[in-house]
Scaffold this motif. Structure first.
Motif: not given
Length: 290
Positions: A76-82, A150-156, A209-212
């Protein structure tokens, strides 16, 4: 860089932050959070100016960036959450003996700063956010121009492919001018992006960023939660934030009551390109609000 600053690695729960600390030991604490793909070294021209004005300046690398250590990626990418990054900073400051502090975030660091100020207004006396809008405000305003620039947001956010592309030639992907950045800052950034675990952690930041993180902001908005500490919004006039989205202050007033700010004549990496103007704006704000 950072003459007179101490350097340490501080455990903060499931992460370890590489941190520089300098300035008046009895001065008001002030945290500077960097953006992608920088490290805390991006502040090397600004931090001494703030330290010379009596602040106790704390400059960490965000979890997973630079020389800081982050947990392994989770589904869930929570380890990288803000929220995780925010809790890191709060734990860091408490370990240094500071229960309250001023806060500055740029780019990705601004999202960590925003989350910290939202979740812990009792700790953040005032906050400055640079080149930043809430993530959901960006996503609500998607246009072909935004998606292109800002394509990198979606590519990353894609699984695995960005890691393969970037690690194949980090220098080509990230570029940079040693003279403009400062040779030591450039070298530190370059060393970091040549480590695959750092690239992975930085990409996880965007996936979160785009999820949690998006979900956390949507929950804030639905509940009517607003930013309580006084807010300074600064943006780079030679970047594209205002051109793509209009007046950032208008957008931020939907999230906070005490909002002020202005543009600075600079490209995106304002701490490197316009350190004096940035330091003056920050000092004026922090000295002017209690």
């Amino acid at each position: 860089m950072f003459d007179g600053f101490t350097v340490d690695d501080v455990p903060v729960g499931d992460a370890t932050l590489h941190v520089r600390v300098g300035g008046d030991a009895g001065g008001e604490p002030l945290v500077l959070l960097h953006g992608h793909p920088r490290t805390g070294a991006t502040w090397h021209r600004v931090a001494p100016l703030l330290a010379s004005r009596g602040f106790r300046v704390v400059v960490p690398d965000l979890r997973g960036y630079g020389r800081s250590i982050a947990p392994a990626p989770r589904p869930d990418h929570s380890q990288a959450s803000k929220r995780a990054m925010a809790e890191d900073v709060l734990a860091l400051m408490r370990s240094l003996g500071h229960e309250t502090f001023r806060l500055v975030g740029h780019d990705r660091g601004s999202y960590a700063a925003f989350r910290l100020a939202m979740d812990h207004p009792e700790a953040v006396r005032s906050v400055a956010l640079l080149d930043c809008l809430p993530i959901v405000e960006h996503l609500d305003r998607i246009t072909p121009e935004f998606a292109t620039e800002w394509f990198h947001w979606f590519f990353f956010a894609q699984p695995e492919t960005p890691e393969r592309v970037i690690t194949a030639d980090p220098d080509a992907w990230y570029g940079g001018d040693p003279d403009a950045m400062g040779p030591e800052n450039f070298a530190e950034r370059r060393e970091a992006v040549h480590r695959p675990e750092v690239v992975r952690a930085m990409l996880e930041d965007y996936r979160a960023g785009l999820t949690i993180d998006r979900a956390d902001e949507e929950a804030d908005r639905a509940a009517g939660r607003r930013l309580q500490p006084p807010l300074l919004v600064l943006w780079s006039l030679r970047d594209d934030l205002e051109r793509l989205f209009g007046d950032p202050l208008t957008i931020w007033r939907d999230w906070a009551d005490d909002v002020r700010g202005h543009g600075i004549e600079s490209g995106h990496h304002v701490a490197e390109e316009a350190p004096d103007a940035l330091a003056d704006a920050l000092i004026g704000f922090f000295r002017g609000v209690m």
